[in-house]
Design an enzyme around this catalytic site. Structure first.
Site, PDB file in Angstrom:
ATOM      1  N   HIS A 168      85.863 -22.237  -6.282  1.00  0.00           N
ATOM      2  CA  HIS A 168      84.600 -22.944  -5.928  1.00  0.00           C
ATOM      3  C   HIS A 168      84.237 -22.212  -4.764  1.00  0.00           C
ATOM      4  CE1 HIS A 168      84.282 -25.906  -8.852  1.00  0.00           C
ATOM      5  NE2 HIS A 168      85.034 -26.750  -8.437  1.00  0.00           N
TER       6      HIS A 168
ATOM      7  N   ASP B 103      82.250 -31.682 -11.412  1.00  0.00           N
ATOM      8  CA  ASP B 103      81.585 -30.198 -11.410  1.00  0.00           C
ATOM      9  C   ASP B 103      80.723 -30.414 -12.416  1.00  0.00           C
ATOM     10  OD1 ASP B 103      83.165 -29.149  -9.203  1.00  0.00           O
ATOM     11  OD2 ASP B 103      84.886 -28.704 -10.872  1.00  0.00           O
TER      12      ASP B 103
ATOM     13  N   HIS C  78      91.887 -24.279  -8.022  1.00  0.00           N
ATOM     14  CA  HIS C  78      90.548 -24.806  -8.486  1.00  0.00           C
ATOM     15  C   HIS C  78      89.663 -24.639  -7.241  1.00  0.00           C
ATOM     16  CE1 HIS C  78      88.327 -27.626 -10.996  1.00  0.00           C
ATOM     17  NE2 HIS C  78      87.467 -27.812  -9.814  1.00  0.00           N
ATOM     18  N   GLU C  79      89.978 -25.275  -6.001  1.00  0.00           N
ATOM     19  CA  GLU C  79      88.684 -25.423  -4.912  1.00  0.00           C
ATOM     20  C   GLU C  79      88.426 -24.075  -4.407  1.00  0.00           C
ATOM     21  OE1 GLU C  79      87.008 -27.988  -4.299  1.00  0.00           O
ATOM     22  OE2 GLU C  79      88.178 -29.003  -6.128  1.00  0.00           O
TER      23      GLU C  79
END
Length: 366
Positions: A72, A166, A68-69
Site C-alpha cells: 500500500h 481495502d 501487505h501494508e
C-alpha cells in the site's frame, strides 16, 4: 505510556507494533500450537516445540501483513502521498497516510495492491509446496500451508466491499467517480457498518467459537466511524490555510515573568497557553500544565523560562489547516505557534480548527 513501539523502518517509513499486537500474538501462537494438521502443530508431541512453532507461525503471519501494508505504502509514495508510519494492530496493519487520496483512481490502486500482494504471497507459498512435495504433516509443510491458506484468506477478506477495509476503499473510489467525495465516503461507511452487523450476528449464532467474529465486527464498525469523521474533517478543511483561521492578535508572556504573574495573566486573558518571548524573539511556549507542576509556594521565585517548552511546534501562514490539525493531534497539544520568518504571526488552536470545520459544514449546506 506509549501505545506503540517502533521496531524499524521500510522505505523510510517507521514500523510500529501496537500494544494490541503484543496481546494477540500469544493467543495466535496458542491457536496454531493447538490446531490439527495442517492448520496447526497439535500432532507434535513436544509441547515446547508446538508453542515455538506456533509463535514462529504467528510472527510470519504478521510479517506477511507488514508486506501487505508496505505494498500500500509503496504505491502511495509513487503517487506522491506521504506515509507517516505503518502500525501493526490486533487484527492487521494500518498505513497512516498524511492526506486522503482525493483522486479515485489513485485510491483504488493504493487499496487493491494490498489484497493482491497477500494473494500473491499465498499462491507463491502454495506453489512451493507443490514443487517441493513437502508433506503437510511435517512442521515445515504445515508452516508453508498456513502461509498459503492465511494469505489467500487475508487477501479475499480485505477485498470485501466493507469500509475501511481495502475493498471498501475501492468501493468509495468507484462511488467518488459518480458523486461528491463525502457522499461516497458515507455510502462506503454504511456498507462497512452493515457488514460489521452481519458479521456480529453470525458470531452470535456460532456460540463460543464466534467470539472472534464479534470482536472483528466491533473493530470494523468503530474503524469505519473514525474513518468517516477523519475524511469529512479533511475534506472540510480542503483549501483552508492556517492564515485564514489563526488568531493574529497573540498574547505573549516574557520569559522573565514569575509563574505567579503568568497564572494571573492566564486568569485575566482566559487562555491556558502562551508563546514566550525572550529579547523580543520566540523562545518557547508555556501552558497551565507547565505551571501546575511547580508547588504554589515556589511560584513567586520560579520564572517562566524555567518551565516553558523550548521545542516549539510551529507552522507557516500558508500551511494547510489540515496540517495544523494533524500536528495538534499527533503531538497532543492544544495550540501551535504560527511564524512568518522570525516574526510571530499568530497562533492556531484546536478550537480554531473545530470552529472552521463547523462553519465549512454550515456553508456546504446552503
Amino acid at each position: 505510556m506509549k501505545s506503540s513501539l517502533k521496531i524499524g523502518s521500510v522505505l523510510g517509513i517507521p514500523i510500529r507494533l501496537h500494544i494490541t499486537f503484543l496481546l494477540i500474538l500469544p493467543l495466535i501462537a496458542f491457536s496454531f500450537a493447538a490446531g490439527p494438521s495442517p492448520f496447526g502443530f497439535s500432532a507434535i508431541s513436544d509441547p515446547i516445540m508446538r508453542y515455538a512453532l506456533g509463535t514462529i507461525a504467528g510472527i510470519l503471519l504478521f510479517a506477511c501483513v507488514l508486506v501487505h501494508e508496505v505494498a500500500h505504502s509503496y504505491v502511495a509514495i509513487r503517487n506522491r502521498i506521504k506515509i507517516s508510519d505503518i502500525t501493526l494492530y490486533l487484527f492487521g496493519g494500518v498505513s497512516s497516510m498524511e492526506e486522503v487520496p482525493r483522486n479515485p483512481g489513485v485510491e483504488a490502486r493504493i487499496a487493491v495492491v494490498g489484497p493482491l500482494t497477500s494473494i500473491a504471497i499465498g499462491i507463491a507459498c502454495g506453489a512451493l509446496l507443490l514443487v517441493t512435495g513437502i508433506p503437510t504433516t511435517t512442521p515445515l509443510g504445515i508452516m508453508i500451508f498456513l502461509m498459503t491458506y492465511l494469505n489467500i484468506l487475508l487477501g479475499i477478506f480485505n477485498i470485501l466491499p466493507a469500509f475501511p477495509m481495502d475493498g471498501g476503499r475501492v468501493l468509495r473510489a468507484l462511488l467518488a467517480m459518480r458523486m461528491p467525495y463525502i457522499a461516497a465516503t458515507r455510502w462506503a461507511v454504511f456498507t462497512g457498518k452493515m457488514f460489521a452487523y452481519l458479521l456480529g450476528i453470525v458470531g452470535l449464532f456460532m456460540g463460543l467459537s464466534g467470539i472472534w467474529f464479534i470482536i472483528i465486527a466491533f473493530f470494523i464498525y468503530v474503524a469505519a466511524g473514525e474513518e468517516e469523521r477523519s475524511t469529512i474533517t479533511s475534506v472540510m478543511l480542503d483549501g483552508v490555510k492556517v492564515r485564514d483561521i489563526m488568531t493574529k492578535a497573540v498574547d505573549t508572556i516574557d520569559s522573565g515573568a514569575s509563574l505567579s504573574s503568568c497564572l494571573q495573566t492566564m486568569f485575566q486573558k482566559k487562555h491556558l497557553g502562551y508563546p514566550v518571548l525572550e529579547n523580543g524573539r520566540l523562545a518557547g511556549i508555556v501552558t497551565l500544565s507547565d505551571v501546575s507542576k511547580v508547588p504554589e509556594t515556589a511560584r513567586d521565585s520560579t520564572f517562566v523560562r524555567d518551565v516553558m517548552t523550548r521545542n516549539v511546534i510551529t507552522l507557516k501562514p500558508d500551511d494547510d489547516a489540515a496540517d495544523a490539525l494533524q500536528k495538534i493531534s499527533q503531538r497532543r497539544v492544544g495550540r501551535v505557534v504560527v511564524m512568518e520568518g522570525d516574526r510571530l504571526a499568530g497562533i492556531i488552536s484546536r478550537t480554531d480548527i473545530v470552529r472552521a470545520i463547523e462553519l465549512q459544514g454550515a456553508l456546504s449546506k446552503q
